[in-house]
Motif scaffolding. Sequence first.
Motif, mmCIF file in Angstrom:
data_model
loop_
_atom_site.group_PDB
_atom_site.id
_atom_site.type_symbol
_atom_site.label_atom_id
_atom_site.label_comp_id
_atom_site.label_asym_id
_atom_site.label_seq_id
_atom_site.Cartn_x
_atom_site.Cartn_y
_atom_site.Cartn_z
ATOM 1 N N ALA A 354 18.661 -37.736 -42.602
ATOM 2 C CA ALA A 354 17.482 -37.164 -41.965
ATOM 3 C C ALA A 354 16.552 -36.485 -42.964
ATOM 4 N N PRO A 361 12.708 -32.585 -44.358
ATOM 5 C CA PRO A 361 12.948 -33.333 -43.119
ATOM 6 C C PRO A 361 12.105 -34.599 -43.041
ATOM 7 N N ARG A 362 12.735 -35.676 -42.666
ATOM 8 C CA ARG A 362 12.045 -36.940 -42.407
ATOM 9 C C ARG A 362 12.024 -37.095 -40.886
ATOM 10 N N HIS A 363 10.853 -36.897 -40.293
ATOM 11 C CA HIS A 363 10.811 -36.825 -38.825
ATOM 12 C C HIS A 363 9.440 -37.217 -38.315
ATOM 13 N N SER A 368 14.118 -36.890 -35.872
ATOM 14 C CA SER A 368 14.412 -37.290 -37.238
ATOM 15 C C SER A 368 14.735 -38.769 -37.348
#
Length: 420
Positions: A354, A361-363, A368
Amino acid sequence: MPIETTEVLVVGAGQAGIAMSEHLHSHGIRHIVLERGRTAERWRSCRWDSLVANGPAWHDRFPGLDFAENGPDDFVPKDKVADYLHAYAEKIHAPIRCGVTVTQVRRNAGQAGFTVDTSDGPMTANYVVAATGPFQVPVIPPIVPAEPGIMQIHSADYKNPAQLPEGNVLVIGSGSSGAQIAEELMRSGRKVYLAVGPHDRPPRSYRGRDFVWWLGVLNKWDAEATPGVEHTTIAVSGAGGGHTVDFRRLAADGMTLLGRAEACHDGVMTFAPDLAENLARGDANYLSLLDEADAYVARNGLALPEEPSARDLLPDPACVREPILRMDLKKAGITSIIWATGFGVDYGWLQVDALDAHGRPRHQRGVSSEPGVYFLGLPWQTRRGSSFIWGVWHDAGYVADHIAKQRGYLTYEPAPQGLR
């Protein structure tokens, strides 16, 4: 001993975790909120003593509760904000467990959900919400080496002027924290140098309305994040009943303004020749909002008092006309440096897919890239207002809705063939 299981585990019991709990409860979703300190711990222990909320009480709150001891236009002291969040958590019966640290979250192999290691033992959860907020790791740029006789602290560790040794103070960072701390130190009798970088500078109020009202009616709170915008520094203050941050006024009162801090060698610090440019850009942001506000008043025929003096800008002080580009810290009497340079994140405990290569954060709107893992409380998570108490409440509603939808898909069972 059986491992405790919950449907949703929320990590963090600040404003984000509390808002998340309310929305999960409204969906009837079983959950637990874990907090390593106390409820709203960062409001209590990671802020300076005189800090107040940057938004008035009528605006910077959850929809379901007013501040009991403050008027709607008050800027609430930090401890009262913490008390408010604690009271709200009790009002909604949030299942918070304090004094519990989450040390690792990892996806279960070959089955749904996650195993969560905590200081109270392991748990399992179908979904995990990281609601630890943006103020995790104080960032101090490696500019000034440790110097004998010079104390260096981050704004997160600053409490009050008496904490610092006698002598002059250099504050680096001109956002809300840096501007307010620098002004407090100057009012206490210290000689203060303030390094001013690029910033936005909204008016505290205009034509009888606070700037949060103007950003609301002008639909700026719902502005979505664009690359680079989420890192914009904003100088605004609720201190002393609220006032517009005016760097030229601070200079006229005795503060020395500097450009952006660049480097330090052998006790001599260098500053970029960008002070005048940074102030001019802040002015442009300020005047642009006044223009939009005037246009809104005219377009809607509002009877709001005119305020022509709001456009009067002080002349550039000497420190702007002849900027200091090199300063010997000891000769300048600097005994303290306060770094108001923001925070980084630490999701080392989140051992799932994630995060990007930098640990961020990759969201998308808090959902996510790792199915079942969510983020909440991030600046510009969905919009400009995400950093405020009311903004995170709306973001939590989106995340809770997404979890509820996913549960619906997973509980679907097709009808037997004969009944189709």
